[in-house]
Design a protein around this motif. Structure first.
Motif, mmCIF file in Angstrom:
data_model
loop_
_atom_site.group_PDB
_atom_site.id
_atom_site.type_symbol
_atom_site.label_atom_id
_atom_site.label_comp_id
_atom_site.label_asym_id
_atom_site.label_seq_id
_atom_site.Cartn_x
_atom_site.Cartn_y
_atom_site.Cartn_z
ATOM 1 N N LYS A 13 0.861 -1.185 0.000
ATOM 2 C CA LYS A 13 0.000 0.000 0.000
ATOM 3 C C LYS A 13 0.894 1.231 0.000
ATOM 4 O O LYS A 13 2.121 1.103 -0.106
ATOM 5 N N PHE A 15 1.250 3.779 2.393
ATOM 6 C CA PHE A 15 1.726 4.493 3.592
ATOM 7 C C PHE A 15 3.076 3.935 4.062
ATOM 8 O O PHE A 15 3.511 2.856 3.635
ATOM 9 N N THR A 45 -6.084 -0.027 -0.127
ATOM 10 C CA THR A 45 -6.100 -1.441 0.223
ATOM 11 C C THR A 45 -6.773 -2.286 -0.861
ATOM 12 O O THR A 45 -6.252 -3.325 -1.256
ATOM 13 N N TYR A 63 -2.821 -7.100 6.667
ATOM 14 C CA TYR A 63 -3.100 -7.180 8.103
ATOM 15 C C TYR A 63 -4.270 -8.143 8.331
ATOM 16 O O TYR A 63 -5.268 -8.096 7.603
ATOM 17 N N THR A 66 -7.753 -6.559 8.721
ATOM 18 C CA THR A 66 -8.218 -5.936 7.477
ATOM 19 C C THR A 66 -8.870 -6.985 6.582
ATOM 20 O O THR A 66 -9.950 -6.773 6.015
ATOM 21 N N ASP A 107 -0.821 -3.206 14.163
ATOM 22 C CA ASP A 107 -1.036 -1.843 13.655
ATOM 23 C C ASP A 107 -2.531 -1.598 13.552
ATOM 24 O O ASP A 107 -3.114 -1.638 12.470
ATOM 25 N N TYR A 109 -6.140 0.330 13.695
ATOM 26 C CA TYR A 109 -6.786 1.630 13.578
ATOM 27 C C TYR A 109 -7.088 2.102 14.996
ATOM 28 O O TYR A 109 -7.355 1.289 15.899
ATOM 29 N N ARG A 151 -14.654 2.122 5.379
ATOM 30 C CA ARG A 151 -14.529 0.690 5.653
ATOM 31 C C ARG A 151 -15.413 0.231 6.817
ATOM 32 O O ARG A 151 -15.685 0.988 7.725
ATOM 33 N N ALA A 195 -3.147 5.133 12.676
ATOM 34 C CA ALA A 195 -2.642 3.756 12.741
ATOM 35 C C ALA A 195 -1.709 3.701 13.947
ATOM 36 O O ALA A 195 -0.819 4.539 14.088
ATOM 37 N N TYR A 219 -4.700 -6.362 14.118
ATOM 38 C CA TYR A 219 -4.132 -6.184 12.782
ATOM 39 C C TYR A 219 -2.654 -6.575 12.773
ATOM 40 O O TYR A 219 -1.777 -5.723 12.784
#
Ligand code: PBE
Length: 281
Positions: A13, A15, A45, A63, A66, A107, A109, A151, A195, A219
């Protein structure tokens, strides 16, 4: 060696943590004799996942939470990280995706707050934040990335579980990277989606609110690889396992910080760490 000259396309991704993890995968494959192709830095994602299932890339770090919520649409709460990994692995096999090498780092959210604003309103938990959004919406202005805004494991699910709504005027969609400085300055937003392993949380002196209803899943990053390739080169799993095991919360934060706060190149951060740990020569 079985991997000699084998072309393997690595994605990620966009980031910083993903850029570092992508470079870790690339350098690891190189050291194992393979011929990695760099297709990292894909925005979103869903776009990376799509690249994997259509075969444009061969592997990337995803993750567990996710996949569980966003791809596999599961609603069951699984609190044991290893069990979550096993369940994701089993379900995703049907999509010809193989999961390897779960890292212990989480990691997740999270909702973070501007320190002064959190103290002023006495907000330490997401329940407190939900109460504030109900009683004094203007004080609950929230900045968030586009994925968090849409999401199931982002704002829509969070507001449903905590029983509040965020008025449009208090819901600011910005780039993920912008959330940290916005909340740090407290100009547009006193709250934001973050995150948890991001180096800009300490750098901006943000407070991470306690998820007191355990909304967010776990995650853990892990390698997702096209099953066709995983079956052809099963030895690769053992190459990634010790590396993943070294990626705990502290390590992820330290690696991310070098990129997001100090401006280092992801490739250099990855190479230094792999060498320092003795994973590559
Ligand atoms: N996360 C936190 C998100 C973005 C940051 C790992 C839950 C994800 O990539 O799924």
């Amino acid at each position: 060696d079985a991997l000699d000259g084998v072309t393997i396309t690595v994605g990620s991704k966009e980031f910083d943590e993903q850029l570092v993890l992508g470079q870790i995968a690339i350098l690891t494959l190189q050291a194992a004799g393979a011929d990695p192709v760099d297709q990292t830095n894909i925005t979103g994602t869903d776009a990376v996942r799509q690249s994997l299932v259509t075969g444009q890339i061969d592997l990337y770090w995803e993750y567990t939470g996710t996949a569980w919520v966003s791809f596999l649409k599961q609603t069951e709460r699984v609190t044991d990280p290893e069990q979550l990994f096993d369940k994701v692995k089993t379900l995703d096999a049907e999509n010809d995706v193989t999961w390897w090498a779960r890292a212990p780092g989480n990691d997740t959210y999270a909702i973070a707050a501007n320190r002064a604003a959190a103290e002023e309103h006495g907000v330490t938990t997401i329940s407190d934040y939900a109460e504030l959004a109900k009683s004094n919406p203007e004080a609950a202005s929230t900045c968030m990335g586009p994925e968090f805004n849409s999401r199931d494991d982002g704002l829509p699910g969070l507001t449903a579980m905590y029983g509040f709504t965020l008025p449009d005027a208090q819901r600011h969609e910005v780039n993920d990277a912008v959330v940290y400085t916005e909340v740090g300055s407290g100009k547009t937003c006193d709250f934001g989606s973050v995150a948890s392993t991001d180096g800009r949380i300490p750098a901006q002196d943000l407070i991470v609110l306690e998820d007191d209803k355990s909304f967010f899943p776990i995650y853990n990053p892990a390698i997702t690889i096209r099953t066709e390739l995983a079956t052809k080169y099963p030895g690769l799993e053992d190459v990634f396992t010790p590396i993943a095991e070294a990626l705990d919360d502290k390590t992820l934060l330290a690696l991310n910080e070098q990129v997001s706060v100090e401006g280092a190149a992801p490739e250099k951060v990855a190479a230094d760490w792999l060498r320092d740990k003795g994973f590559i020569g």
